[in-house]
Design a protein around this motif. Structure first.
Motif, PDB file in Angstrom:
ATOM      1  N   ARG B 357       0.841  -1.194   0.000  1.00 46.98           N
ATOM      2  CA  ARG B 357       0.000   0.000   0.000  1.00 46.98           C
ATOM      3  C   ARG B 357       0.880   1.250   0.000  1.00 46.98           C
ATOM      4  O   ARG B 357       0.640   2.201  -0.737  1.00 46.98           O
ATOM      5  CB  ARG B 357      -0.892  -0.008   1.242  1.00 46.98           C
ATOM      6  CG  ARG B 357      -2.052   0.964   1.217  1.00 46.98           C
ATOM      7  CD  ARG B 357      -2.841   0.881   2.514  1.00 46.98           C
ATOM      8  NE  ARG B 357      -2.028   1.307   3.653  1.00 46.98           N
ATOM      9  CZ  ARG B 357      -1.837   2.574   3.997  1.00 46.98           C
ATOM     10  NH1 ARG B 357      -2.399   3.535   3.311  1.00 46.98           N
ATOM     11  NH2 ARG B 357      -1.086   2.892   5.034  1.00 46.98           N
ATOM     12  N   LEU B 358       1.945   1.202   0.819  1.00 47.75           N
ATOM     13  CA  LEU B 358       2.849   2.346   0.888  1.00 47.75           C
ATOM     14  C   LEU B 358       3.547   2.563  -0.442  1.00 47.75           C
ATOM     15  O   LEU B 358       3.764   3.701  -0.863  1.00 47.75           O
ATOM     16  CB  LEU B 358       3.887   2.134   1.993  1.00 47.75           C
ATOM     17  CG  LEU B 358       3.356   2.294   3.414  1.00 47.75           C
ATOM     18  CD1 LEU B 358       4.429   1.967   4.429  1.00 47.75           C
ATOM     19  CD2 LEU B 358       2.856   3.723   3.626  1.00 47.75           C
ATOM     20  N   ASN B 359       3.901   1.435  -1.109  1.00 45.61           N
ATOM     21  CA  ASN B 359       4.549   1.559  -2.409  1.00 45.61           C
ATOM     22  C   ASN B 359       3.647   2.260  -3.404  1.00 45.61           C
ATOM     23  O   ASN B 359       4.096   3.109  -4.162  1.00 45.61           O
ATOM     24  CB  ASN B 359       4.923   0.176  -2.951  1.00 45.61           C
ATOM     25  CG  ASN B 359       6.284  -0.253  -2.443  1.00 45.61           C
ATOM     26  OD1 ASN B 359       7.077   0.589  -2.025  1.00 45.61           O
ATOM     27  ND2 ASN B 359       6.558  -1.538  -2.495  1.00 45.61           N
ATOM     28  N   VAL B 360       2.372   1.849  -3.368  1.00 40.82           N
ATOM     29  CA  VAL B 360       1.410   2.486  -4.274  1.00 40.82           C
ATOM     30  C   VAL B 360       1.322   3.980  -3.962  1.00 40.82           C
ATOM     31  O   VAL B 360       1.342   4.828  -4.857  1.00 40.82           O
ATOM     32  CB  VAL B 360       0.026   1.815  -4.148  1.00 40.82           C
ATOM     33  CG1 VAL B 360      -1.031   2.620  -4.869  1.00 40.82           C
ATOM     34  CG2 VAL B 360       0.095   0.398  -4.689  1.00 40.82           C
ATOM     35  N   LEU B 361       1.263   4.269  -2.648  1.00 37.98           N
ATOM     36  CA  LEU B 361       1.199   5.665  -2.229  1.00 37.98           C
ATOM     37  C   LEU B 361       2.417   6.436  -2.722  1.00 37.98           C
ATOM     38  O   LEU B 361       2.309   7.556  -3.222  1.00 37.98           O
ATOM     39  CB  LEU B 361       1.146   5.751  -0.703  1.00 37.98           C
ATOM     40  CG  LEU B 361      -0.229   5.760  -0.068  1.00 37.98           C
ATOM     41  CD1 LEU B 361      -0.093   5.911   1.437  1.00 37.98           C
ATOM     42  CD2 LEU B 361      -1.044   6.921  -0.626  1.00 37.98           C
TER      43      LEU B 361
END
Lengths: 139, 727
Positions: B357-361
């Motif tokens: 999720r953080l990567n997507v963010l």
């Protein structure tokens, strides 16, 4: 007979600066404050050269140039661009489209005068001039 | 005790057989009674014999009145005996009838029972078996009579401990009950529940044993299956590290295994076995969602209950758990009574998800940053554009007035007009610096390299700076050594480099000083531009910082000099783009000499410098390729195409006219030559919208890094064969 130059720029200060310089250098000058009035002026009496601003509100300089190129009677009139856009791509696009020169603001007006001189001279010495009668050279 | 003869306990061998084990105690009682009856008869006969023996001496000695008396007495006795014996016979007949009925019922039971009944003598030899025995074992009574049951029926999987227990019990003449594997006549294994009781006579002596055997093979197999399933299930639960739970919805009792509690950091006894324990440990942010999911299942809207939940661990941290289950029991109205399920620790999975999720963010953030960066660059472009027009008006009218085109100008006015021009020039320089710096950072500056004259560059610089320099009495001296060839570079950019160096030199020169700009051939054969001033020079240690962006070094000898510190940084980058090198020599207090080189217009040297720059890059390409760009027939000229090609290639790429002048050669780093070809063609098409039909082909490609200097030389040779030597 002096060569005639049409200066098309929506910024009256710049048009006037160039007109003063051109006049001092012996040119007969006219000004237009936009692309459309510029085209109308060319159509009324084709000048020996056109100094064109690129960014203008009604019709940009590239469009004006394209229309001139599309008209057989007007396509050989040398066009010198003066632009505040120093993007290389804009310069290259202009040159690729057949402009005689592309000068960026702030320009030295005397340089513009020299470039216009050179453009008219080179056109008149062009052996493949469209009219083929030698009348162009005499003009 | 004597065994009841078969015909005495059964008058009807075809009668149906009730189950024997249910009537066993009754049967034993009857046996005893049979023995008693037999005993009674025996006693009567003994009495009779006793009378008989006594009569003989009496008869022998009896005569006269005694004889008569004796006769009467004997007659009375005989009469009494006859009466007595009649009564006895009647009683015996009645007893026989009663016991026979009972015995018949018993025999019926023994024969009809599905169980096997085995009766042995005291030595454990079979004397009788029922039909149940034959059905289970396949042996008839005739086949087994006289044999020990064990020798015939036991086999490889018979548990020796069960056999020993049985033997011990029988040895002690006690009853026992065992479960044991036996084998039928045809080898089939079956499992028996055997209950053995000793048979006793009236005096209590053991006269044999009776075994009642129940075939429990199926129930044992079923039991084993259940046990095996449970074992496997336990293995799965343990192997999958599952916590398990069962919830009684009527009492809210919550049962769970040890793992359920250890997953949350508790020992099994630390958590109250009630639903409120579960509710208390669910993360407050998850509670509402989870209760919704649970309600959906309890009310029959979903087939399963399943939720990822954060549970509070004993140590105060949270652990992600997959909680899944199903209602296992409902009442007639569909109300859930019992529900069971599992807990699985999914903390790792959740952490991975969180990372994803953080990567997507981050990717999103990067994209937005790029957009912002784009906007910032556009903004700088726009601001520069907006500055240029008024600046040009100011400078040009200033010049027109100063030249007297508008009327006579006094000397004082002329001086003031010069100050206006210097200020406007400085302002313009700042705008140019910002714009160049911004474009350099964004990698957007194109470099149109070609053969250029050094003299033309110096002339352009003089024209631009002379007025400013003159305002402080500084003279600019330029010189080009005879025989210096044309250099290969972008004329406008090289002029900017010299301009920035000269501007810097003027800035630090004392009023009335001198700045020298010279061009000569460097030791390596390149074209070298140098700018020398007699200002304060550089403090030792400043050289490394000199070319950094926005770095204006404090200088004790020139405290009043101000600026943004962009000029030298830009010069540095522009030199790099022109395949050259910049350097500075200075002695503190005695001025500075800045110099930079650009290659001559020799394609082999240009290729050599190209590879030098490539080696300095942080990101190394995988390949280096050479492409040919061909104009469309009747379209742009090669020169016009060149403008498009420069605008379409990257700053690192070199564009040169081909040796025959009909096409262009592009030389540059890439990952995949074909991909580069496509990208270039695409950009050419977009920029040269009025000139379609331009073609691009891949001429050569080489893996990078190169194997040797020889390879570099051979590439340089190959490129120089393709390009115009006059370039």
């Amino acid at each position: 007979m002096p060569h005639s130059v049409l200066i098309v720029d929506d910024e009256p200060g710049l048009a006037q600066v160039l007109a003063i310089r051109m006049k001092a250098a012996g040119f007969e000058t006219r000004t237009a404050d936009g692309g459309k009035t510029g085209l109308a002026s060319v159509a009324a009496a084709p000048p020996d050269a056109v100094v064109l601003d690129v960014r203008m509100p009604d019709m940009d300089g590239f469009e004006v140039q394209a229309r001139l190129r599309a008209d057989p009677r007007l396509r050989d009139i040398p066009v010198v661009f003066v632009s505040a856009n120093v993007q290389d791509s804009a310069r290259h696009a202009a040159l690729a489209a057949g402009a005689a020169a592309y000068l960026t603001k702030p320009y030295d007006a005397r340089e513009v005068v020299n470039v216009v001189h050179a453009a008219i001279a080179s056109r008149h010495s062009d052996p493949v001039c469209g009219c083929g009668t030698g009348a162009c050279n005499a003009r | 005790m004597t065994l009841p003869p078969r015909n005495s306990i059964s008058s009807d061998s075809h009668a149906p057989r009730p189950s024997l084990d249910t009537v066993l105690p009754a049967r034993c009682a009857i046996m005893t009674r049979v023995a008693a009856v037999v005993g009674l008869v025996g006693a009567t006969i003994s009495l009779y014999l006793a009378f008989g023996e006594e009569f003989a001496p009496l008869v022998a000695i009896g005569s006269g009145p005694f004889a008569l008396l004796a006769l009467v007495a004997v007659t009375m006795i005989i009469v009494a005996y006859v009466r007595h014996s009649r009564r006895l016979r009647a009683a015996r007949r009645a007893a026989d009838v009663a016991s026979r009925a009972e015995i018949e019922r018993l025999a019926l039971v023994a024969r009809r029972t599905t169980n096997a009944v085995v009766i042995t003598d005291v030595n454990r030899r079979i004397v009788w078996v029922n039909e149940g025995f034959t059905r289970i074992t396949g042996y008839t009574l005739d086949e087994v009579r006289g044999h020990a049951p064990g020798s015939m029926l036991q086999g490889p999987r018979t548990d020796p401990r069960a056999v020993a227990r049985m033997r011990d019990a029988l040895h002690r003449q006690e009853g026992c009950r065992v479960e044991i594997a036996n084998y039928s006549k045809d080898g089939r294994e079956y499992i028996l529940d055997i209950e053995i009781q000793p048979l006793r006579d009236a005096l209590g002596n053991v006269t044999g044993f009776m075994a009642i055997e129940t075939d429990i093979t199926e129930s044992v197999r079923a039991r084993e299956e259940v046990a095996s399933t449970a074992r496997r299930l336990n293995l799965v639960v343990a192997g999958a590290d599952l916590g398990t739970w069962e919830w009684n919805l009527e009492t809210n009792e919550l049962l769970f295994n040890d793992r359920w509690s250890t997953m949350l950091g508790y020992s099994p006894f630390e958590i109250d076995r009630h639903l409120h324990s579960w509710q208390r440990l669910v993360h407050p942010d998850d509670r509402e969602r989870v209760e919704g999911v649970l309600r959906d299942h309890l009310e029959g809207r979903t087939d399963f209950y399943r939720a990822d939940i954060r549970f509070l661990r004993k140590d105060g941290t949270y652990v992600w758990v997959l909680d899944a289950g199903k209602v296992s029991e409902r009442d007639a109205s569909g109300r859930p009574l019992r529900m069971s399920g599992i807990h699985l620790d999914i903390n790792d999975r959740q952490e991975r998800r969180e990372l994803e999720r953080l990567n997507v963010l981050l990717a999103d953030q990067n994209r937005r940053l790029e957009e912002m960066s784009d906007r910032a660059h556009r903004f700088v472009d726009d601001v520069s554009h907006e500055f240029r027009t008024p600046l040009t008006v100011i400078k040009e009218f200033n010049a027109i007035i100063a030249e007297g085109l508008g009327g006579p100008v006094s000397e004082q006015q002329s001086e003031w007009l010069r100050m206006v021009d210097v200020a406007a020039t400085d302002l313009n320089q700042l705008v140019e610096d910002f714009l160049d710096s911004s474009k350099l950072r964004a990698g957007r500056l194109r470099v149109d390299r070609r053969a250029c004259s050094p003299q033309v560059v110096l002339d352009g610089v003089s024209r631009r700076i002379s007025r400013k320099a003159a305002s402080r009495g500084i003279s600019i001296r330029t010189s080009v050594d005879p025989g210096v060839p044309d250099f290969f570079g972008d004329e406008e950019k090289v002029r900017r480099i010299v301009m920035n160096l000269v501007t810097n030199a003027v800035k630090f020169s004392p009023d009335g000083g001198e700045v020298t700009v010279a061009v000569r051939r460097s030791g390596l054969g390149d074209v070298e531009f140098s700018v020398v001033d007699h200002g304060p020079g550089l403090m030792p240690g400043d050289r490394k910082l000199l070319f950094e962006r926005f770095r204006q070094l404090p200088n004790a000898l020139a405290p009043s000099v101000k600026g943004f510190g962009l000029g030298l940084n830009i010069a540095h980058q522009l030199v790099w783009l022109n395949l050259g090198a910049i350097s500075v020599e200075s002695e503190y207090g005695k001025g500075a000499r800045f110099s930079f080189t650009v290659p001559t217009a020799d394609s082999a040297i240009v290729v050599d410098r190209f590879f030098e720059r490539l080696a300095e890059r942080e990101e190394k390409p995988e390949r280096v390729a050479m492409l040919r760009i061909l104009p469309s027939r009747g379209g742009s000229t090669t020169e016009e195409l060149r403008g498009l090609a420069v605008a379409s290639t990257r700053a690192a790429d070199i564009v040169l006219p081909s040796s025959d002048g009909t096409s262009l050669i592009a030389f540059g780093p890439c990952e995949d030559p074909e991909a580069w070809r496509c990208r270039l063609l695409d950009r050419l098409d977009r920029l040269g919208a009025r000139d379609t039909g331009v073609r691009v082909e891949v001429l050569s490609a080489w893996d990078y890094p190169l194997e040797s200097n020889m390879a570099r030389a051979s590439i340089a040779h190959e490129v120089s064969m393709e390009v115009a030597h006059a370039a």
